[in-house]
Design a protein around this motif. Sequence first.
Motif, mmCIF file in Angstrom:
data_model
loop_
_atom_site.group_PDB
_atom_site.id
_atom_site.type_symbol
_atom_site.label_atom_id
_atom_site.label_comp_id
_atom_site.label_asym_id
_atom_site.label_seq_id
_atom_site.Cartn_x
_atom_site.Cartn_y
_atom_site.Cartn_z
ATOM 1 N N PRO A 1 30.018 12.526 12.208
ATOM 2 C CA PRO A 1 29.476 11.845 13.387
ATOM 3 C C PRO A 1 30.275 12.067 14.653
ATOM 4 O O PRO A 1 29.844 11.641 15.714
ATOM 5 C CB PRO A 1 29.551 10.368 12.971
ATOM 6 N N VAL A 2 31.433 12.736 14.570
ATOM 7 C CA VAL A 2 32.269 12.789 15.774
ATOM 8 C C VAL A 2 31.804 13.829 16.782
ATOM 9 O O VAL A 2 31.890 13.639 17.987
ATOM 10 C CB VAL A 2 33.761 13.021 15.426
ATOM 11 N N ALA A 3 31.286 14.968 16.286
ATOM 12 C CA ALA A 3 30.960 16.056 17.203
ATOM 13 C C ALA A 3 29.531 15.927 17.734
ATOM 14 O O ALA A 3 28.667 15.315 17.098
ATOM 15 C CB ALA A 3 31.119 17.388 16.486
ATOM 16 N N VAL A 4 29.294 16.527 18.898
ATOM 17 C CA VAL A 4 27.937 16.634 19.442
ATOM 18 C C VAL A 4 27.761 18.037 20.002
ATOM 19 O O VAL A 4 28.731 18.690 20.395
ATOM 20 C CB VAL A 4 27.650 15.575 20.541
ATOM 21 N N SER A 5 26.512 18.500 20.032
ATOM 22 C CA SER A 5 26.244 19.862 20.499
ATOM 23 C C SER A 5 24.911 19.880 21.236
ATOM 24 O O SER A 5 23.966 19.218 20.812
ATOM 25 C CB SER A 5 26.195 20.818 19.309
ATOM 26 N N THR A 6 24.861 20.635 22.328
ATOM 27 C CA THR A 6 23.668 20.607 23.182
ATOM 28 C C THR A 6 23.389 21.983 23.774
ATOM 29 O O THR A 6 24.314 22.645 24.258
ATOM 30 C CB THR A 6 23.885 19.638 24.376
ATOM 31 N N VAL A 7 22.119 22.400 23.755
ATOM 32 C CA VAL A 7 21.660 23.472 24.645
ATOM 33 C C VAL A 7 20.910 22.762 25.764
ATOM 34 O O VAL A 7 19.861 22.174 25.532
ATOM 35 C CB VAL A 7 20.739 24.467 23.916
ATOM 36 N N GLY A 8 21.475 22.794 26.977
ATOM 37 C CA GLY A 8 20.895 22.001 28.059
ATOM 38 C C GLY A 8 20.122 22.825 29.063
ATOM 39 O O GLY A 8 19.322 22.289 29.833
ATOM 40 N N MET A 9 20.353 24.127 29.080
ATOM 41 C CA MET A 9 19.735 24.961 30.119
ATOM 42 C C MET A 9 19.275 26.257 29.471
ATOM 43 O O MET A 9 20.005 26.857 28.684
ATOM 44 C CB MET A 9 20.781 25.264 31.186
ATOM 45 N N ILE A 10 18.059 26.661 29.803
ATOM 46 C CA ILE A 10 17.546 27.925 29.271
ATOM 47 C C ILE A 10 16.635 28.567 30.311
ATOM 48 O O ILE A 10 15.803 27.890 30.918
ATOM 49 C CB ILE A 10 16.812 27.704 27.929
ATOM 50 N N ASN A 11 16.849 29.854 30.560
ATOM 51 C CA ASN A 11 15.978 30.603 31.468
ATOM 52 C C ASN A 11 15.490 31.827 30.727
ATOM 53 O O ASN A 11 16.284 32.592 30.174
ATOM 54 C CB ASN A 11 16.745 31.046 32.718
ATOM 55 N N SER A 12 14.168 31.984 30.699
ATOM 56 C CA SER A 12 13.564 33.106 29.988
ATOM 57 C C SER A 12 12.971 34.061 31.016
ATOM 58 O O SER A 12 12.393 33.630 32.019
ATOM 59 C CB SER A 12 12.471 32.538 29.073
ATOM 60 N N TYR A 13 13.145 35.354 30.781
ATOM 61 C CA TYR A 13 12.655 36.358 31.739
ATOM 62 C C TYR A 13 11.662 37.280 31.060
ATOM 63 O O TYR A 13 11.904 37.662 29.907
ATOM 64 C CB TYR A 13 13.818 37.193 32.279
ATOM 65 N N PRO A 14 10.574 37.694 31.665
ATOM 66 C CA PRO A 14 10.217 37.349 33.049
ATOM 67 C C PRO A 14 9.459 36.028 33.146
ATOM 68 O O PRO A 14 8.998 35.667 34.210
ATOM 69 C CB PRO A 14 9.327 38.506 33.466
ATOM 70 N N ASN A 15 9.352 35.281 32.078
ATOM 71 C CA ASN A 15 8.683 33.973 32.079
ATOM 72 C C ASN A 15 7.225 34.097 32.491
ATOM 73 O O ASN A 15 6.733 33.389 33.369
ATOM 74 C CB ASN A 15 9.426 32.992 32.992
#
Length: 424
Positions: free
Chosen positions: A258-272
């Motif tokens: 329970p101590v650790a946390v992990s996040t993907v907070g930003m994503i940019n896809s090309y050419p979208n």
Amino acid sequence: MTELKINADRLWSSLMEMAKIGATPKGGVCRLALTDLDKQGRDLFVQWCTEAGCTVKVDAMGNIFARRPGRNNNLAPVGTGSHLDSQPTGGRFDGVYGVLAGLEVIRTLNDLGIETERPVEASVWTNEEGSRFAPAMVASGVYAGVFTLDYGLSRADVDGKTMGEELARIGYAGTEPVGGRPVHAFFETHIEQGPILEAEGQTIGVVTDAQGQRWYELVLTGQESHAGPTPMPVRRDALLGAARVIQLVNEIGLAHAPVAVSTVGMINSYPNSRNVIPGKVFLTVDFRCPDNAELSKMDEELKVGVARIAAAAKLEFDLKQIFQYDCVHFDESCVQMVREGAQALGYTARNIVSGAGHDACYMSKVTPTAMIFVPCIGGISHNEIEDAKPEWIAAGGNVLLRAMLAKANELPEVFKSNETVAVA
Ligand code: GLV
Ligand code: MN
Ligand code: MN
């Protein structure tokens, strides 16, 4: 000394006044670092500090220091502060509370006619959030000697505008050197940004530690091609690889819970574009844990996992760790002042580890430092609905006042034995 209290109504109304700058329709704030709105917030802070009789100085990273003189102005000051920048969908308290609580301490000392031995300083740290310019806390990091000034000023936003250019544009590229001067002690008041204090009915979090962090940027490169004629087996879909990395990051966090946390907070896809197989994806990873050894294991799992995913999806990858700091243990004597302040005022209090990063984490590298947490409603922060009860906001300010007064009246031994000895 129980009558020693800040003016809670004034602090609250200053917070609400500041929250008008960048106010969002849902009741939050969008005041990204070094935008025109950040300038407006800074200008208001400087105006209020000047009206409170402070001398205001700005350093080359745009950090602002408002000083109320003490009896011995050659002595190192006691500092407090936080940040005025916000997340894009931020709240009214993250950062700004710690800034305006510092101003409120100064206003209260003025009201009560209290002269401290040392000067006291309320500060604003540039770009704490790390949202517009990565990494977070970069300007307090330069102050603490963790980053060079050139590194700080050259951080760029997604449009390539650097912090140096934006500081000059808004008129906050100051002339003071960044850091390198003595500070006797530093305190930062902040909302908890998590659910523990409210759930347990505790008013004050005595922050003993802050968890370590690692931030990464990942670019996955495949090949753009037509969404219709390209058969599934030959595709090199960077967004598919990104989806698997997001899953991996979540699994790493869960494996170290329970101590650790992990996040993907930003994503940019090309050419979208909806009928193009994505050829390139940029994404960010944020790992946090109060145990450096666990963070190192998470780091290894990320590197191995990304390589495996990229190979399986026929992608090239570039994984960079762009930011790291180890777990912080705050200064025992400053932490004790926070604890004693809460006790003297009759507030419920518990020890707590900060889940978020704060400028105090870097300040702790150069001066004895501690933090004061108060609850926030539902533990929600980095959200426009972020909220806090006025009595919590007042309580944190009252504890700050006591802790700062105690430190601001500490004299060096040489002063105690011979008041005429000058201290450089
Ligand atoms: C700052 O808000 C952080 O902890 O990321
Ligand atoms: Mn903050
Ligand atoms: Mn924040």
